[in-house]
Design an enzyme around this catalytic site. Structure first.
Site, PDB file in Angstrom:
ATOM      1  N   HIS A 125       0.845  -1.190   0.000  1.00  0.00           N
ATOM      2  CA  HIS A 125       0.000   0.000   0.000  1.00  0.00           C
ATOM      3  C   HIS A 125       0.880   1.239   0.000  1.00  0.00           C
ATOM      4  O   HIS A 125       1.759   1.390   0.837  1.00  0.00           O
ATOM      5  CB  HIS A 125      -0.924   0.033   1.219  1.00  0.00           C
ATOM      6  CG  HIS A 125      -1.849   1.214   1.219  1.00  0.00           C
ATOM      7  ND1 HIS A 125      -1.883   2.149   2.232  1.00  0.00           N
ATOM      8  CD2 HIS A 125      -2.768   1.623   0.309  1.00  0.00           C
ATOM      9  CE1 HIS A 125      -2.784   3.077   1.944  1.00  0.00           C
ATOM     10  NE2 HIS A 125      -3.335   2.775   0.795  1.00  0.00           N
ATOM     11  N   HIS A 126       0.632   2.130  -0.972  1.00  0.00           N
ATOM     12  CA  HIS A 126       1.340   3.403  -1.069  1.00  0.00           C
ATOM     13  C   HIS A 126       0.320   4.541  -1.081  1.00  0.00           C
ATOM     14  O   HIS A 126      -0.219   4.885  -2.132  1.00  0.00           O
ATOM     15  CB  HIS A 126       2.175   3.476  -2.348  1.00  0.00           C
ATOM     16  CG  HIS A 126       3.356   2.572  -2.379  1.00  0.00           C
ATOM     17  ND1 HIS A 126       4.046   2.275  -3.535  1.00  0.00           N
ATOM     18  CD2 HIS A 126       3.991   1.895  -1.377  1.00  0.00           C
ATOM     19  CE1 HIS A 126       5.042   1.454  -3.262  1.00  0.00           C
ATOM     20  NE2 HIS A 126       5.024   1.201  -1.958  1.00  0.00           N
ATOM     21  N   HIS A 150      -6.161   4.154  -6.393  1.00  0.00           N
ATOM     22  CA  HIS A 150      -7.300   4.800  -5.745  1.00  0.00           C
ATOM     23  C   HIS A 150      -7.133   6.313  -5.827  1.00  0.00           C
ATOM     24  O   HIS A 150      -6.018   6.815  -5.943  1.00  0.00           O
ATOM     25  CB  HIS A 150      -7.428   4.339  -4.297  1.00  0.00           C
ATOM     26  CG  HIS A 150      -8.052   2.991  -4.180  1.00  0.00           C
ATOM     27  ND1 HIS A 150      -9.090   2.717  -3.317  1.00  0.00           N
ATOM     28  CD2 HIS A 150      -7.799   1.834  -4.843  1.00  0.00           C
ATOM     29  CE1 HIS A 150      -9.436   1.439  -3.453  1.00  0.00           C
ATOM     30  NE2 HIS A 150      -8.664   0.893  -4.366  1.00  0.00           N
ATOM     31  N   GLU A 151      -8.279   7.021  -5.776  1.00  0.00           N
ATOM     32  CA  GLU A 151      -8.310   8.435  -6.141  1.00  0.00           C
ATOM     33  C   GLU A 151      -7.619   8.631  -7.499  1.00  0.00           C
ATOM     34  O   GLU A 151      -6.716   9.450  -7.651  1.00  0.00           O
ATOM     35  CB  GLU A 151      -7.656   9.328  -5.071  1.00  0.00           C
ATOM     36  CG  GLU A 151      -8.362   9.305  -3.727  1.00  0.00           C
ATOM     37  CD  GLU A 151      -8.033   8.055  -2.916  1.00  0.00           C
ATOM     38  OE1 GLU A 151      -8.957   7.475  -2.320  1.00  0.00           O
ATOM     39  OE2 GLU A 151      -6.857   7.669  -2.875  1.00  0.00           O
ATOM     40  N   GLU A 176     -10.087   2.507  -8.266  1.00  0.00           N
ATOM     41  CA  GLU A 176     -11.291   2.901  -7.542  1.00  0.00           C
ATOM     42  C   GLU A 176     -12.106   3.787  -8.483  1.00  0.00           C
ATOM     43  O   GLU A 176     -12.736   3.287  -9.389  1.00  0.00           O
ATOM     44  CB  GLU A 176     -10.892   3.626  -6.255  1.00  0.00           C
ATOM     45  CG  GLU A 176     -12.027   3.886  -5.298  1.00  0.00           C
ATOM     46  CD  GLU A 176     -11.564   4.678  -4.096  1.00  0.00           C
ATOM     47  OE1 GLU A 176     -12.053   4.409  -2.994  1.00  0.00           O
ATOM     48  OE2 GLU A 176     -10.702   5.564  -4.255  1.00  0.00           O
ATOM     49  N   GLU A 228     -16.234   2.172   1.458  1.00  0.00           N
ATOM     50  CA  GLU A 228     -15.992   2.963   2.666  1.00  0.00           C
ATOM     51  C   GLU A 228     -17.062   4.019   2.901  1.00  0.00           C
ATOM     52  O   GLU A 228     -17.322   4.424   4.041  1.00  0.00           O
ATOM     53  CB  GLU A 228     -14.601   3.616   2.627  1.00  0.00           C
ATOM     54  CG  GLU A 228     -14.417   4.689   1.589  1.00  0.00           C
ATOM     55  CD  GLU A 228     -13.871   4.153   0.280  1.00  0.00           C
ATOM     56  OE1 GLU A 228     -13.245   4.942  -0.462  1.00  0.00           O
ATOM     57  OE2 GLU A 228     -14.067   2.955  -0.014  1.00  0.00           O
TER      58      GLU A 228
END
Length: 699
Positions: A402-403, A472-473, A491, A497
């Protein structure tokens, strides 16, 4: 309906070609291979290029003009004449290394119209059209030419003129956020005023929507407008003229520089796409977006294996643990990671995601300067990265890195090489990246040219180190997964979430029946399904507010493993919440990589039924979800192999299920001796759904 008076185009073109080509008259129309879709190219009285599209003999996009607003030079569009028109046809079959189907037919007709200004500075522009059986694409091509080395584009003036006040499924165009609610209105009723989401940080133009947005005409034709192959260019949103039923491209601009796109000539823009169908499910089965991208530049993707995964993630959204180390509730510990590894090994899940493992989470968001906060290689003291990787390998469970960049792009550009090299050395093959917050440097947006190029650099570096990217984003999905198949998912939607903590009550019951016909048309989605605990009011202590109940039944949730296309599917809930729930069996059995996909039934925003055949097996899986309206659905099994008998296990809503009052009510049933002539009847509760596993008899 809006019309533009036209020149007598045939005579104009004939006159030119009579002089230069011995009397030959080039075509100015293009049909799809099955001849049901037709593109007409034309020039207005002012010499401005325009196009129109018809489907089965009826206009679906009326006369729409094309052009550009440029800096330091006149606008490009009017005063042009046709130089040449070239028409060709192409057909191939290519193979997805992973995805919703193995073989993809890429069959189209192409028309390239070469234009030149009649007056100085006599600039040249080509417009390339492609007609497929499932829609059209067109792009601008700026050829090399004297006196034009660089173009600075203030905005693109591409029009999409609709022929009626269609029903439309859309969400607002936020330049920094792709995680907003979808709305269902007529074109004339589109109003983005005040419609911002929890994560909105950027500029939201009034009455503009993002793509893909989908429409249904009064006579039952479905249209979806999007773009393909978004490369070194700003993302396209669409301004809405509600009075004239007109959409016009509106590029995401850079506030830092004051323009949208800067490119050296020659170059080509992304494709502007319109998917066209007379059945909603055909939009889902369309390959228009991926086909308009270039073939893969990665020769070998065997190092990436589609999988299901769990993670240290949902517990943070429930307020049970935190990403940050300080405070005593840190979630990403060696002990917790090993617990999840043991569970995944027992249940047959391939990987775990660990968020909050690296230093920096104490000041990752809410600070004006986030550059240098994360370094992507240094773990917190209670997380032994190498030991977790070793333990996972021993148990046959991989690690997903995860980054979270906190949108500090310059730091990530500097650190990414060392971070990816470390991943390669440890045998970690995929990473979930994140870009929460306003983009740094200030003045850039998530969907502008600067970030489009940043995301592409991440993909290229990932290819170099054999790292797959789940962004994501992100920017929107535009089919680049064909060219860079290490772009495994993203995403770009209001994900799971939001069901935990969104101020507006979480995702609507109609959310995913809408997403299936909008966002998912762009490409794979990491929605992170698998929330077994439907009522969350007992949690939220980490947020200081009561969490939302999930607005669907458990039957709806389990069906998402088929409805949502992704080569990585999360089981987001905690082992402690899942227990021995009978629906866990379906998640264990369902595939993540597909031989073929069939969209059996559905209507945008209402319901959808999808069947997928697991790649390399004879197993089929079906997912059906509905909005707040309960409904009966008949699943015809004519997609099954003739002559074979199958057994079905159905995981669905119980007799008393309801997303508001009884979301946990479920039923598991069996049906045997099924063939491709059989039908399975499903009863979906309000907000409900069902999943079916179909295995050949004897397996």
């Amino acid at each position: 309906m809006r019309h533009i008076k036209l020149l007598l185009l045939t005579l104009l073109v004939c006159g030119f070609w009579s002089c230069n080509q011995g009397g030959a008259v080039p075509p100015t129309s293009l049909t799809s291979p099955n001849e049901q879709i037709k593109i007409d190219f034309l020039l207005t009285e002012e010499g401005q290029p325009a196009y129109a599209v018809s489907f089965k003999g009826k206009t679906v996009v009326d006369t729409s003009t094309l052009g550009f607003d440029l800096r330091d030079m006149p606008a490009l569009g009017k005063g042009m004449e046709i130089q040449t028109v070239d028409v060709s046809q192409f057909s191939e079959t290519w193979e997805m290394p992973w995805g919703e189907q193995r073989e993809v037919i890429n069959n189209y007709k192409q028309m390239t119209v070469s234009l030149k200004e009649t007056a100085a500075p006599n600039r040249m522009l080509n417009i390339i059209f492609k007609a497929y059986d499932d829609g059209i694409g067109f792009r601008y091509d700026f050829p090399a030419q004297a006196g034009l080395d660089t173009l600075i584009i203030m905005d693109e003036l591409t029009q999409f003129q609709m022929t009626g006040d269609h029903r439309t499924w859309w969400h607002p165009a936020d330049w920094d956020c792709y995680e907003l609610q979808y709305y269902d209105t007529k074109i004339s009723e589109i109003d983005t005023t005040g419609k911002k989401g929890d994560n909105t940080a950027g500029f939201t133009p009034e009455h503009a929507v993002n793509t893909p947005f989908t429409m249904k005409t009064s006579d039952g034709v479905y249209l979806s407008i999007h773009e393909a192959n978004l490369t070194d260019y700003a993302g396209m949103t669409a301004k809405v003229d509600t009075a004239n039923l007109l959409f016009t491209s509106d590029l995401v601009a850079s506030r830092r520089y004051g323009w949208s796109v800067k490119r050296a000539v020659p170059f080509q823009t992304p494709w502007r796409t319109i998917q066209i169908a007379d059945r909603a499910g055909d939009l889902i089965e369309s390959n228009l977006i991926v086909n308009l991208n270039e073939p893969s530049v990665i020769e070998d993707m065997s190092w990436f294996e589609p999988t299901k995964y769990m993670g240290i993630w949902w517990e943070m959204h429930l307020g049970l643990n935190t990403w940050k180390y300080e405070g005593g509730q840190h979630g990403a510990t060696t002990e917790r990671a090993k617990t999840l590894i043991d569970y995944c090994a027992e249940k047959g899940f391939g990987a775990i995601l660990v968020e909050g493992w690296n230093t920096g989470w104490e000041r990752w968001i809410g600070f004006p300067d986030r550059e240098g906060v994360f370094d992507f290689v240094t773990p917190y003291p209670d997380y032994d990265l190498k030991e977790v990787v070793r333990y996972g390998k021993e148990k046959g469970v991989g690690i997903i890195m995860h980054h979270e960049t906190s949108a500090a792009t310059q730091t990530y550009d500097k650190m990414r090489d060392s971070a990816f090299r470390m991943m390669q050395e440890l045998g970690i093959r995929s990473v979930k990246t994140g870009y929460v917050g306003p983009i740094q440097p200030e003045g850039e947006y998530h969907h502008g040219q600067y970030m489009v190029n940043h995301y592409r650099r991440v993909l290229k570096d990932g290819a170099k180190y054999q790292v797959a990217i789940n962004a994501h984003e992100p920017i929107k999905a535009t089919g680049i997964r064909r060219t860079y198949p290490n772009a495994i998912a993203r995403e770009g939607v209001r994900g799971q979430e939001f069901n935990a903590w969104a101020n507006d009550g979480g995702n609507k019951t109609s959310h995913l029946p809408t997403v299936a016909f909008t966002r998912l048309l762009g490409g794979p989605l990491d929605y992170t399904p698998g929330a077994f605990l439907r009522k969350l009011e007992d949690f939220g202590k980490g947020h200081g507010r009561k969490l939302n109940d999930l607005n669907t039944t458990i039957g709806h949730e389990i069906a998402l493993y088929v409805v949502i296309n992704s080569p990585i599917q999360m089981i987001c809930d905690l082992p402690e919440h899942i227990g021995n729930h009978p629906f866990l069996e379906f998640i264990q059995d369902v595939g993540v990589n597909w031989e073929t996909t069939k969209a059996l039934d559905g209507e945008p925003g209402d319901y959808v039924v999808i069947a997928r055949n697991e790649r390399g097996t004879d197993k089929w899986f079906v997912g059906a979800i509905t909005d707040e309206t309960g409904r009966d659905v008949e699943v015809k099994l004519d997609f099954l192999e003739p002559g074979k008998t199958y057994n079905a296990k159905i995981y669905g809503d119980g007799d008393n299920a309801h997303y508001e009052t009884n979301p946990d009510d479920y039923e598991v049933s069996l049906q045997g001796d099924l063939t491709n002539e059989s039908t399975i009847k499903l009863t979906l509760a309000p907000g409900g759904g069902a999943a079916i596993s179909l295995l050949p008899a004897g397996e």
